[in-house]
Design an enzyme around this catalytic site. Structure first.
Site, mmCIF file in Angstrom:
data_model
loop_
_atom_site.group_PDB
_atom_site.id
_atom_site.type_symbol
_atom_site.label_atom_id
_atom_site.label_comp_id
_atom_site.label_asym_id
_atom_site.label_seq_id
_atom_site.Cartn_x
_atom_site.Cartn_y
_atom_site.Cartn_z
ATOM 1 N N ASN A 95 -3.584 6.310 -1.650
ATOM 2 C CA ASN A 95 -3.163 6.453 -0.253
ATOM 3 C C ASN A 95 -2.433 7.767 -0.015
ATOM 4 O OD1 ASN A 95 -4.329 4.199 0.709
ATOM 5 N ND2 ASN A 95 -2.505 2.942 0.779
ATOM 6 N N SER A 114 0.824 -1.212 0.000
ATOM 7 C CA SER A 114 0.000 0.000 0.000
ATOM 8 C C SER A 114 0.855 1.258 0.000
ATOM 9 C CB SER A 114 -0.937 -0.001 1.207
ATOM 10 O OG SER A 114 -0.206 -0.228 2.381
ATOM 11 N N HIS A 162 -2.467 -2.906 -6.213
ATOM 12 C CA HIS A 162 -2.898 -2.475 -4.886
ATOM 13 C C HIS A 162 -4.417 -2.534 -4.752
ATOM 14 C CE1 HIS A 162 -3.474 1.022 -1.871
ATOM 15 N NE2 HIS A 162 -3.382 -0.117 -1.236
#
Length: 708
Positions: A498, A427, A448
């Site tokens: 992210n 991640s 991911h």
């Protein structure tokens, strides 16, 4: 010019009207069909030898998949959009008004305008094919059924059932459709036409009364009790949408007015509301999202590269992510998956995870126990590197530890074929760093997934500098087979999703430390349009996971990613969130009824509660960071386009869909307004709010991400 509608007369007095849009794989309703259908209906009325009519599709897999929504973009005003709806009303009323019985023979998708066409027929029969689905999904595009659906559906299946279908956009399977009275019969596709012909020969029949629960019978019995039901529905809709989506309330109003004041009034209200929604910014944003995802399905992710066929997959790690990845591989992609874990416990967890998901389908009667067991047979497990020589792709889902991932790459290169793709579900670690240990770095890629894997639609496909185009194309095609929407992003810490999420979460944490209550922060962001608030999200993902990602992002991307130091106190107090029942909220038996904040968290973090800031100010301060960073990702080439950035944010972290994604939202706000707001925050809170170069340039030249 080739015609779309063809009428064939049979010797027994039944005519077959076949719809087959030339040159297209699916039937969709277009504005120009109106006159063609009217001409055919006039012809039918004039021919006394026609005793019944069957409407069927000439396409193998679909009845009518809906109206062609590209025609909505051509509407320049509410009057244009209203005329579209009213044209549909006229044609469908003519069809319904035929004196002979009209039967719709449905196989495949019968959605939106397609179901409205079927509702205008007197009877409906559908095939039991698994591709046969009925529904009115317009609400998902910020619209309502504008071809009489808000009036005919409640009259056929009852108000409660119709509202449920229209407000959720859910698709109904054949057996369900029969039970609710939406269709009159369900038969194998091989005898669909014959059954429809026999129904037409029997003549017009009164619809069977819908079998309803006692409570619904009572609620639908008078205008007073119906109003109670509509008010209840409104309250539920407001709670769910926070008032951000205008379509649900308008759907309820159409049904309310139609049922209380009659069909003519109902259709007038429907056309007016439909027109209003077509011109709304919310629907424009949702339609742009629909077109973007449709466009992406045609792309391979690497220009000119042809994906290799994936016949076998290996998943490293049997945790939640590994179990979820193996599950979507076998269930959705129907590809055998072999799970490797160092412990038998990990393997049995992965198997039971997949089994539970499939068993839900059996309990809901969507699948037979045999079908479930056949899918489960596609998943095998091992604690060694056995039975994986022929794996085409290996998806690694182990801990965020670079040394461990290096070992995995080397193990796979030793044990598998020379073309085996190594896809890491990291991640935050840059893929280039993982590929540094590979002798075949061109086969290494990031893949991911987001948690929970079976629910979250997005995957990021991360190419590092030497990933081959063939590896990218194969990985993108594989992700699509798993039912995912893949976006290709370039390598870099946190990738795209992210990275923009981290700044949003950090800002929420800063506000918490300034004394804003946990539930106030969460409510403010849910009101803004996120599915859950930041503190709930941190509890769900795991406070420990967040703590691991932050230092990686700070090291690679700089000070603006520095997480508040106070968060170390949470880990010192063993607060990991839902996974260990200790976080910002209470878990366990006492928290079953209502979601309660664990007030002791304020003491742990040494927070003095302050008065609540305005919800919109809280939301702005958290989201503005995300917008700025999204543009920076585009500036650095992490994402290829504003479109990919919008889809990534909506599907990956639930950025409010009605805003169209960060880039469309920036266009709505105006770059100059956004830069001014960022400068205001920068003077108050420091350089983490400094606007990126692209935004500054756009503010000065007035440019936008999307053409008007």
């Amino acid at each position: 010019m080739e015609k779309t509608f063809n009428l064939a007369r049979r010797d027994d007095g039944i005519a077959i009207l076949t719809m087959d849009v030339p040159g297209e794989t699916m039937n969709t309703l277009k504005e120009q069909f109106g006159p063609e259908i009217s001409d055919i209906l006039t012809e039918i009325k004039a021919d006394n030898s026609i005793k019944g009519l069957v409407v069927i599709s000439g396409k193998a897999d679909s009845f009518v998949a809906g109206a062609d929504i590209t025609m909505l973009a051509a509407c320049k005003s509410e009057a244009d959009a209203k005329a579209l709806s009213q044209q549909g009303h006229v044609v469908f009323s003519e069809l319904e008004g035929l004196s002979i019985p009209v039967v719709a023979a449905i196989n495949g998708a019968c959605l939106g305008g397609g179901l409205e066409l079927a509702l205008a027929c007197h009877l409906r029969v559908c095939s039991d094919d698994k591709k046969t689905m009925l529904g009115v999904p317009e609400v998902q595009l910020g619209l309502l059924p504008g071809g009489g659906g808000t009036q005919r559906l409640p009259r056929l299946v009852g108000i409660a059932t119709a509202l449920d279908m229209m407000l959720t956009g859910k698709q109904i399977r054949p057996k369900q459709a029969l039970k609710m009275g939406l269709v009159n019969d369900v038969v194998p596709n091989s005898i669909l036409l014959e059954t429809a012909i026999e129904l037409a020969k029997k003549g017009k029949q009164a619809a069977k009364p819908v079998v309803q629960s006692k409570i619904n019978q009572f609620l639908e019995s008078s205008s007073f009790t119906r109003d109670i039901m509509f008010d209840q529905a409104r309250k539920q809709v407001m709670k769910k949408t926070q008032g951000n989506y205008p379509a649900p309330a308008k759907i309820i109003d159409c049904v309310r007015q139609g049922m209380n004041k009659g069909m003519v009034k109902g259709l007038e209200v429907e056309a007016t509301h439909f027109a209003n929604l077509v011109m709304s910014k919310e629907s424009a944003a949702l339609r742009s999202l629909f077109f973007a995802t449709t466009e992406m399905k045609k792309e391979t992710g690497a220009e000119g590269a042809v994906p290799r066929k994936v016949k076998k997959v290996m998943v490293l790690g049997g945790g939640l992510m590994g179990g979820g990845i193996a599950s979507v591989t076998t269930t959705k992609a129907k590809i055998p998956a072999r799970v490797k874990d160092i412990s038998e416990q990990g393997l049995s967890n992965a198997l039971s995870y997949a089994y539970k998901l499939l068993d839900k389908g059996v309990k809901r009667r969507h699948m037979t126990p045999i079908a479930r067991d056949n899918v489960m047979a596609l998943m095998t497990t091992t604690t060694e590197y056995t039975g994986i020589k022929d794996a085409d792709i290996v998806v690694e889902a182990v801990f965020e530890d670079l040394a461990l991932k290096h070992k995995m790459v080397q193990d796979v290169e030793r044990e598998c074929g020379e073309n085996t793709i190594f896809a890491s579900n990291t991640s935050s670690l840059p893929i280039g760093q993982i590929a540094a240990a590979a002798s075949r770095p061109e086969n290494v890629i990031g893949l991911h997934y987001f948690s929970p894997v079976e629910k979250m639609p997005l995957v990021e496909v991360i190419a590092h500098k030497t990933t081959s185009p063939e590896t990218i194309a194969t990985t993108v095609a594989f992700a699509r087979k798993q039912g995912k929407t893949p976006i290709v992003v370039q390598d870099g810490a946190g990738f795209y999703v992210n990275r923009i999420l981290a700044l949003y979460m950090n800002e929420a944490a800063q506000l918490l430390l300034e004394g804003q209550r946990v539930e106030h922060l969460d409510r403010a962001l849910v009101k803004f349009g996120f599915p859950v608030g930041p503190m709930t999200l941190l509890d769900e993902v795991g406070i420990d996971v967040g703590a691991k990602i932050s230092p990686i992002l700070e090291k690679e991307l700089g000070d603006r990613f520095k997480a508040p130091a106070a968060f170390d106190k949470l880990l010192a107090d063993d607060r990991k969130g839902r996974k260990n029942g200790k976080g910002f909220y209470q878990y366990g038996p006492k928290a079953k009824k209502a979601k309660l904040v664990d007030e002791s968290v304020y003491k742990v973090l040494d927070i003095a509660i302050a008065s609540d800031k305005e919800a919109k100010d809280v939301a702005e301060r958290c989201t503005i960071q995300m917008l700025n960073e999204a543009v920076r990702c585009l500036e650095e080439g992490i994402i290829a386009s504003a479109r990919d950035g919008d889809i990534g944010a909506i599907f990956g972290i639930g950025f409010p869909p009605f805003l169209g994604g960060p880039f469309r939202y920036i266009d709505t706000l105006g770059a100059s307004n956004l830069v001014a707001t960022l400068h205001g925050y920068q003077s108050l809170y420091g350089d983490r709010f400094a606007p990126c170069d692209t935004l500054v340039k756009m503010a000065s030249d007035g440019s936008q991400f999307y053409k008007k």
